[in-house]
Every structure is written in C-alpha cells, then in structure tokens.
Enzyme design. Structure first.
Site, PDB file in Angstrom:
ATOM      1  N   HIS A 249       0.779  -1.262   0.091  1.00  0.00           N
ATOM      2  CA  HIS A 249       0.042   0.153  -0.143  1.00  0.00           C
ATOM      3  C   HIS A 249       1.098   1.728   0.452  1.00  0.00           C
ATOM      4  O   HIS A 249       2.201   0.685   0.782  1.00  0.00           O
ATOM      5  CB  HIS A 249      -0.678  -0.259   1.509  1.00  0.00           C
ATOM      6  CG  HIS A 249      -1.800   0.865   0.901  1.00  0.00           C
ATOM      7  ND1 HIS A 249      -1.550   2.319   1.463  1.00  0.00           N
ATOM      8  CD2 HIS A 249      -3.179   1.019  -0.021  1.00  0.00           C
ATOM      9  CE1 HIS A 249      -3.206   2.841   1.333  1.00  0.00           C
ATOM     10  NE2 HIS A 249      -3.690   1.880   1.081  1.00  0.00           N
ATOM     11  N   GLU A 307      -7.491  -5.145  -0.757  1.00  0.00           N
ATOM     12  CA  GLU A 307      -8.029  -5.819  -1.590  1.00  0.00           C
ATOM     13  C   GLU A 307      -8.296  -7.987  -1.426  1.00  0.00           C
ATOM     14  O   GLU A 307      -8.672  -8.238  -1.815  1.00  0.00           O
ATOM     15  CB  GLU A 307      -7.068  -5.748  -2.752  1.00  0.00           C
ATOM     16  CG  GLU A 307      -7.333  -4.590  -3.546  1.00  0.00           C
ATOM     17  CD  GLU A 307      -8.647  -3.757  -3.878  1.00  0.00           C
ATOM     18  OE1 GLU A 307      -9.711  -3.802  -3.784  1.00  0.00           O
ATOM     19  OE2 GLU A 307      -8.880  -2.735  -4.734  1.00  0.00           O
TER      20      GLU A 307
HETATM   21  N1  COA Z   1       3.959  -7.341  -5.075  1.00  0.00           N
HETATM   22  C1  COA Z   1       5.498  -7.115  -4.975  1.00  0.00           C
HETATM   23  N2  COA Z   1       6.149  -6.873  -4.947  1.00  0.00           N
HETATM   24  C2  COA Z   1       6.170  -5.169  -5.201  1.00  0.00           C
HETATM   25  C3  COA Z   1       4.387  -4.890  -4.283  1.00  0.00           C
HETATM   26  C4  COA Z   1       3.412  -6.400  -4.222  1.00  0.00           C
HETATM   27  N3  COA Z   1       2.190  -6.091  -4.278  1.00  0.00           N
HETATM   28  N4  COA Z   1       4.511  -4.191  -3.879  1.00  0.00           N
HETATM   29  C5  COA Z   1       5.641  -2.874  -4.031  1.00  0.00           C
HETATM   30  N5  COA Z   1       6.490  -4.052  -4.524  1.00  0.00           N
HETATM   31  C6  COA Z   1       7.699  -3.799  -4.703  1.00  0.00           C
HETATM   32  C7  COA Z   1       7.779  -2.874  -5.869  1.00  0.00           C
HETATM   33  O1  COA Z   1       7.957  -3.546  -6.869  1.00  0.00           O
HETATM   34  C8  COA Z   1       8.956  -1.878  -5.541  1.00  0.00           C
HETATM   35  O2  COA Z   1       9.929  -2.745  -5.647  1.00  0.00           O
HETATM   36  P1  COA Z   1      10.650  -1.660  -6.940  1.00  0.00           P
HETATM   37  O3  COA Z   1      11.738  -0.732  -5.764  1.00  0.00           O
HETATM   38  O4  COA Z   1      12.138  -3.515  -6.385  1.00  0.00           O
HETATM   39  O5  COA Z   1      11.191  -1.569  -8.250  1.00  0.00           O
HETATM   40  C9  COA Z   1       9.374  -2.181  -4.296  1.00  0.00           C
HETATM   41  O6  COA Z   1       7.994  -3.434  -3.727  1.00  0.00           O
HETATM   42  C10 COA Z   1       8.068  -0.836  -2.932  1.00  0.00           C
HETATM   43  O7  COA Z   1       7.208  -0.165  -3.774  1.00  0.00           O
HETATM   44  P2  COA Z   1       6.190   0.618  -3.409  1.00  0.00           P
HETATM   45  O8  COA Z   1       7.526   2.348  -3.863  1.00  0.00           O
HETATM   46  O9  COA Z   1       5.604  -0.020  -1.060  1.00  0.00           O
HETATM   47  O10 COA Z   1       4.984   0.859  -4.368  1.00  0.00           O
HETATM   48  P3  COA Z   1       3.855   1.593  -4.295  1.00  0.00           P
HETATM   49  O11 COA Z   1       4.018   2.829  -3.317  1.00  0.00           O
HETATM   50  O12 COA Z   1       3.945   2.011  -5.808  1.00  0.00           O
HETATM   51  O13 COA Z   1       2.578   0.512  -4.367  1.00  0.00           O
HETATM   52  C11 COA Z   1       0.510  -0.433  -4.395  1.00  0.00           C
HETATM   53  C12 COA Z   1       2.030   0.766  -3.256  1.00  0.00           C
HETATM   54  C13 COA Z   1      -0.434  -0.553  -3.624  1.00  0.00           C
HETATM   55  C14 COA Z   1       0.354   0.830  -5.608  1.00  0.00           C
HETATM   56  C15 COA Z   1       1.423  -1.895  -5.341  1.00  0.00           C
HETATM   57  O14 COA Z   1       2.649  -2.343  -3.433  1.00  0.00           O
HETATM   58  C16 COA Z   1       0.998  -2.387  -5.118  1.00  0.00           C
HETATM   59  O15 COA Z   1       1.767  -3.017  -6.785  1.00  0.00           O
HETATM   60  N6  COA Z   1      -0.017  -3.387  -5.660  1.00  0.00           N
HETATM   61  C17 COA Z   1      -0.492  -4.621  -5.626  1.00  0.00           C
HETATM   62  C18 COA Z   1      -2.000  -4.109  -6.340  1.00  0.00           C
HETATM   63  C19 COA Z   1      -2.810  -4.177  -5.225  1.00  0.00           C
HETATM   64  O16 COA Z   1      -3.155  -4.962  -4.409  1.00  0.00           O
HETATM   65  N7  COA Z   1      -3.479  -3.155  -5.592  1.00  0.00           N
HETATM   66  C20 COA Z   1      -4.739  -3.059  -4.631  1.00  0.00           C
HETATM   67  C21 COA Z   1      -4.401  -1.422  -3.352  1.00  0.00           C
HETATM   68  S1  COA Z   1      -4.778  -1.265  -2.348  1.00  0.00           S
END
Ligand code: COA
Length: 363
Positions: A249, A307
């Site tokens: 998140h 989710e």
């Molecule tokens: N699975 C695998 N890797 C993940 C991840 C996940 N669900 N969520 C984050 N990461 C990774 C990113 O790829 C990133 O890696 P990198 O630095 O090697 O590129 C690292 O963790 C840090 O990411 P972060 O900055 O925390 O991500 P974000 O804030 O941009 O993303 C979300 C937040 C929700 C978009 C992300 O966690 C995600 O895509 N989750 C899956 C989709 C989902 O469940 N969405 C509903 C949200 S309520």
C-alpha cells in the site's frame, strides 16, 4: 515529502471526511474507527455519516433508505437510454460510460443520492447482462445492500450474504486522498458538476494499482490452489517482475485495517466449507506473500491491503468476480460525493505544479 511521483505526502486539501494513519494502521471516518462501522452499521448509516458528519437517528436512516430506494428505481428506468454502455466487456468501462449518461441537477443533496443509487443499479445491471440474463429491477423497500446483492446475483436474499455486502460497502466508503478521490476533487475544484467528478473517479478506480485488484486476487487463489504451492507460485510472479495483487500500500506501513475488518466479516461464513477452505488458503497465501516480500524489500513493509479479503468476502456473498471493482465503486460513491461537496465549498481550484525536465529552446 519528495517521492518518485513527486506527489506523495503533498497536502492538497483539508478534509473532515476521513483520515488514514499509515504508521498506526488506522482509518478514521468522521471521528469513527473503521472497525466501529464495518459489520456494525448499515450502508445507509455510513452514507449519512460521510454526508452529514454524524451517524443518523433511526428516522434519518429510514428517510435515507427510502430516498436511496426511490433513486434506484429512477436509475433503473434509465437503462434503456444507456445505449451500448452496459454492453462493454469490462464492468468498469460499462460503469464509466453509464454514469456519464446522468445529468447533475446542481443540488448536491439530490445528486449524491441519485449517483450513489445509480452506481449500484448500473453495476448490477451490467453483471446480469454480462452473465446473459436480463437486469433485475430494484425493490425500493429493501436496504441498499440487500437490493444490490439481489440485483447483482439474480435474486439472492441470503441474510449472511446481505450482512457481508453491507459490511463491505461500509468498509470502503472513504479512504483519505486516494487517487480516485483526488481525481473527483480536481474535477470539482474547476466548478464542474458532481456527475463529471464521479466519472473521473470511476476512471481512476479502474486501474489495478487502485481498485482493480480483488478480481486478480481471486485468480491468484485459484492459480495457487493449495497452501503448499504458494511459495513457489509467488516466487515465480516476483521473479517475472509482477506484483502480488492485494499486497502492499502506498500509505500503510502495517497491515491495512480494512483487511482485518473484512477478514473478520468473512469469518461469518466459516460454517460454509467452501468459504472456510478459501479463508484457510487466503491466510496461508498472505503469510507466504508477506514473508517473501519482506525478504525482497526489507526496507518496506508490504502487507495485505483491502483487496485481499475483499476477494474472499465478496466471493462468499456470491458476487461474481468481474463485479468486484464495480462493487468497490458502489461502496466508494458516497465518499466521492462527500469530497466533491467539501471541495466545492472551498471555492479553490486545485492546480499542482510540475518540474520541467524537458529540453530548453536553443539559445
Ligand atoms: N508485489 C510485489 N512487489 C511489490 C508489491 C507487490 N504487491 N508492492 C510493492 N512492491 C515492490 C515495488 O515493485 C517496489 O520494488 P522496487 O523498488 O524494486 O521497484 C517496492 O516494492 C516498493 O514499492 P512501493 O513504493 O511501496 O510501491 P507503491 O507505493 O508504488 O505501490 C501499490 C503501492 C499498492 C501500488 C503496490 O503495493 C501494488 O502494486 N500492490 C499490488 C496491487 C494492489 O493490491 N492494489 C490495491 C491497492 S489498495
């Protein structure tokens, strides 16, 4: 706080509607913790709460229940005029196109009820058409959650399922300055109408990084199938550069409190062996995913988000997975409308800046 997006942590509004405390894992809706509302209030209660600031008295709840019922009937009468909107193969495309047919009255107290009702009616009608059946007309005497379930599933009146849908709709009603709410507020800030703002919000919610994850979460449960396969499957996804849906998140650094609230709501179904099995599998996958992501990103807590258990709960209630994201919109619509009203009251245009990193004219 600076970030890759340049917007993380930037304050774009003051709000009295909800607060997300990412460090503590706390979500407050108008002075109430989300755990106080989920499974304990009705959707009508939380609509009243986000729109008026307090929980309703019984007569106020009844009044809103009647108004939403009438608005559902009104929205259903619009179906023949929606053209191809509900024939779209994706539920969020259908919803966006259908909502765009509404015309705002300009009276926000009327528009918020009409829009909230229409999102549910259009989403349910799309699900029926998508399943090859005729849309089911609303019954204005029912609660909003009961009628949504009935219209979406072809007639289910199962009490546990109604409670589950009510808990779900309450749980997702609002969540700070998330992408879809921001989109709605940006549109509202230009002086545009409430329908236009909600169309923008639906477009933002569609994306898998925001509201499009619960269907894929269920696909993941199906693909893994058995708890002892979770680790290998999840490793494969991460190695392929894919994200584990339902995990991580932008704001929470602990488990999303809504995951806990929805997991608790899903335990109501544990007497059904299918749901008990699903819950067992979901919990095992969550444990493995958390472990794996902690190994890969020790600097960043990536835990279950809303989710993850939405998928378990809505499946147990009999909502088809293609309808999960539109159901999210059905629950979030009152929150969006509250933000539109709040933004409008400020009279301020939201106009963020960008950092130009492009070419400069030749000297
Ligand atoms: N699975 C695998 N890797 C993940 C991840 C996940 N669900 N969520 C984050 N990461 C990774 C990113 O790829 C990133 O890696 P990198 O630095 O090697 O590129 C690292 O963790 C840090 O990411 P972060 O900055 O925390 O991500 P974000 O804030 O941009 O993303 C979300 C937040 C929700 C978009 C992300 O966690 C995600 O895509 N989750 C899956 C989709 C989902 O469940 N969405 C509903 C949200 S309520």
């Amino acid at each position: 706080m600076a970030s890759a997006s340049g917007l993380e942590g930037v304050v774009v509004a003051e709000t009295r509607i909800s607060d997300v405390d990412g460090a503590q894992g706390r979500l407050i809706i108008r002075g109430h913790d989300i755990e106080e509302l989920t499974g304990k209030c009705t959707f009508e209660d939380v609509c009243w709460l986000v729109w008026n600031g307090t929980l309703p008295k019984p007569e106020q709840r009844d009044q809103l229940r009647t108004a939403l019922g009438h608005a559902r009937v009104k929205a259903f009468a619009l179906l023949p005029g929606l053209g191809q909107a509900l024939k779209a193969s994706d539920g969020m495309d259908a919803l966006r196109a259908a909502i765009a047919h509404l015309i705002a009255t300009g009276d926000s107290q009327v528009d918020r009820v009409d829009i909230t009702a229409a999102v549910s009616v259009f989403a349910a009608a799309w699900a029926r058409i998508h399943a090859g059946g005729p849309p089911i007309a609303p019954k204005d005497s029912l609660s909003h959650a009961a009628d949504y379930l009935r219209m979406a599933t072809g007639g289910s009146t199962d009490l546990a399922a109604i409670r589950a849908v009510d808990a779900y709709l309450c749980c997702v009603v609002d969540h700070g300055m998330n992408a879809s709410t921001f989109a709605a507020r940006v549109v509202a800030s230009t002086g545009s109408d409430m329908v236009s703002a909600i169309v923008a919000a639906v477009g933002a919610l569609k994306g898998p990084l925001h509201g499009g994850a619960p269907g894929p979460v269920l696909d993941m449960f199906d693909a893994i199938g058995r708890a002892d396969r979770a680790r290998v499957w999840l490793e494969g996804e991460v190695a392929a550069g894919l994200r584990i849906m339902g995990m991580g998140h932008r704001v929470y650094r602990v488990r999303d409190p809504r995951a806990a609230a929805l997991e608790r709501a899903a335990t109501e179904f544990e007497q059904s062996s299918a749901t008990a099995e699903r819950l067992k599998l979901a919990r095992a996958i969550e444990r493995e995913a958390e472990r794996l992501l902690a190994e890969r990103h020790p600097e960043r807590a990536l835990r279950a988000n809303v989710e993850f258990y939405t998928a378990v709960l809505l499946e147990a209630a009999g909502i088809p997975r293609t309808l999960f994201s539109p159901s999210f919109a059905a629950g979030r619509a009152p929150g969006w409308c509250a933000h539109v009203e709040e933004q409008r009251a400020t009279g301020r245009l939201i106009r963020p800046a960008s950092t130009y990193v492009g070419a400069m004219p030749a000297a």
